[in-house]
Scaffold this motif. Structure first.
Motif, PDB file in Angstrom:
ATOM      1  N   TRP A 215       9.151  33.646 -28.703  1.00 33.41           N
ATOM      2  CA  TRP A 215       8.258  34.592 -28.027  1.00 33.41           C
ATOM      3  C   TRP A 215       6.789  34.254 -28.226  1.00 33.41           C
ATOM      4  O   TRP A 215       5.939  34.663 -27.427  1.00 33.41           O
ATOM      5  N   LEU A 218       5.940  32.187 -25.314  1.00 33.30           N
ATOM      6  CA  LEU A 218       6.009  33.020 -24.118  1.00 33.30           C
ATOM      7  C   LEU A 218       4.679  33.734 -23.882  1.00 33.30           C
ATOM      8  O   LEU A 218       4.187  33.814 -22.750  1.00 33.30           O
ATOM      9  N   PHE A 236       7.360  39.693 -20.089  1.00 35.96           N
ATOM     10  CA  PHE A 236       7.557  39.413 -21.516  1.00 35.96           C
ATOM     11  C   PHE A 236       8.706  40.249 -22.068  1.00 35.96           C
ATOM     12  O   PHE A 236       9.612  39.722 -22.743  1.00 35.96           O
ATOM     13  N   HIS A 239      12.266  39.072 -21.024  1.00 37.65           N
ATOM     14  CA  HIS A 239      12.661  37.665 -21.171  1.00 37.65           C
ATOM     15  C   HIS A 239      13.579  37.505 -22.380  1.00 37.65           C
ATOM     16  O   HIS A 239      13.325  38.077 -23.444  1.00 37.65           O
ATOM     17  N   ALA A 242      12.201  36.942 -25.879  1.00 39.01           N
ATOM     18  CA  ALA A 242      11.558  38.051 -26.595  1.00 39.01           C
ATOM     19  C   ALA A 242      12.560  39.108 -27.033  1.00 39.01           C
ATOM     20  O   ALA A 242      12.163  40.181 -27.494  1.00 39.01           O
ATOM     21  N   ALA A 245      12.002  40.050 -30.586  1.00 33.18           N
ATOM     22  CA  ALA A 245      10.608  40.143 -30.999  1.00 33.18           C
ATOM     23  C   ALA A 245      10.296  41.516 -31.581  1.00 33.18           C
ATOM     24  O   ALA A 245      10.787  42.536 -31.081  1.00 33.18           O
TER      25      ALA A 245
END
Length: 298
Positions: A215, A218, A236, A239, A242, A245
């Motif tokens: 991430w 990203l 974001f 995805h 992530a 994350a």
């Protein structure tokens, strides 16, 4: 060089993207073959030689089947180091982003992130750096500004008086990065992507592969999406890279990258192109603007 390529070179199409001063071009030979070659002289650009050699070692060990230019050979001769890659017929994404090209790039990055989440032993065993260490040593600069060891870079009105918040956010990056078990590209920018004729995204320039979360890259890629006026928060959040994350990973990374780029813009290395400071200043400003919008700073 001609011997390695199998025939004399009759045309060199020099690459126009990127921010280093090394030689980079698609070479066409008299027999119709082509190759992408990067080269640097040890006496003039020792850092570039080391970077290109590191990239060659990484490319030779990346998992097969990824949208990455294949390594053909390396050459050390007359004080020059060169690496030869398969050429990719495509173009660097234009800014502002075409939404379809950004989505194609994000789709391609799904495979990259998945492959690097559990990398081959020979790749992980290269002694690659850890993003957590890189963050502490070279990325986190708001703390240095707050301590008076670095001058305050020019800030937009929305970020004036927010130094305490910026320091608090960026300081979380090393801890978050240390939790990652896979690898990440480390330098995923628009100029390190090529869009092929079939809209496939190819990922280039693998010098900065490191242990860290997918991430992080990203966010770096999506900064230009934000600058293009596209919806990047949802891209974001949804995805796969992530998926694990932390809730504030996007804000933490934006704060860190804003400070890094804005500070580095004043101290570009001699191996960099003359365009690098302007690029870093713009990137830092866009990262800070995106962060300010998300934080509700005005």
């Amino acid at each position: 060089m001609s011997a390695r390529l199998g025939a004399p070179v009759v045309e060199a199409r020099v690459a126009t993207a990127g921010f280093t001063r090394g030689f980079a071009a698609v070479l066409r030979t008299a027999e119709g073959g082509s190759a992408f070659v990067k080269a640097a002289a040890r006496a003039e650009q020792p850092h570039l030689v080391d970077w290109y050699a590191r990239e060659a070692a990484i490319l030779a060990r990346l998992p097969a089947g990824l949208p990455v230019p294949g390594l053909r050979w390396t050459l050390w001769e007359a004080g020059w180091y060169a690496l030869c890659l398969d050429p990719v017929e495509g173009h660097t994404p234009r800014l502002p982003w075409d939404p379809a090209e950004l989505d194609a790039t994000l789709t391609g990055y799904v495979d990259i992130a998945a492959a690097l989440a559990d990398p081959p032993t020979e790749l992980a065993g290269l002694g690659l750096p850890h993003l957590a260490d890189l963050a502490r040593e070279d990325i986190l600069w708001w703390g240095e500004v707050a301590a008076g060891r670095e001058p305050t870079p020019p800030l937009p009105a929305s970020a004036v008086g927010r130094l305490t918040e910026l320091v608090a956010l960026e300081s979380k990056l090393p801890g978050y990065a240390a939790e990652a078990t896979g690898l990440t590209h480390g330098d995923l920018r628009v100029d390190n992507v090529l869009i092929g004729a079939d809209r496939t995204a190819w990922f280039c320039d693998w010098t900065w592969l490191c242990h860290g979360p997918a991430w992080f890259d990203l966010v770096g890629l999506l900064i230009t999406g934000y600058a293009s006026g596209l919806e990047v928060d949802a891209r974001f959040a949804t995805h796969p890279a992530a998926a694990d994350a932390p809730a504030d990973a996007l804000d933490v990374t934006l704060a860190a990258l804003a400070g890094y780029h804005l500070t580095a813009a004043a101290a570009a290395p001699p191996t960099a192109s003359a365009q690098l400071p302007a690029h870093q200043r713009w990137t830092g400003e866009q990262a800070l603007a995106w962060l300010a919008r998300r934080q509700g700073w005005s």
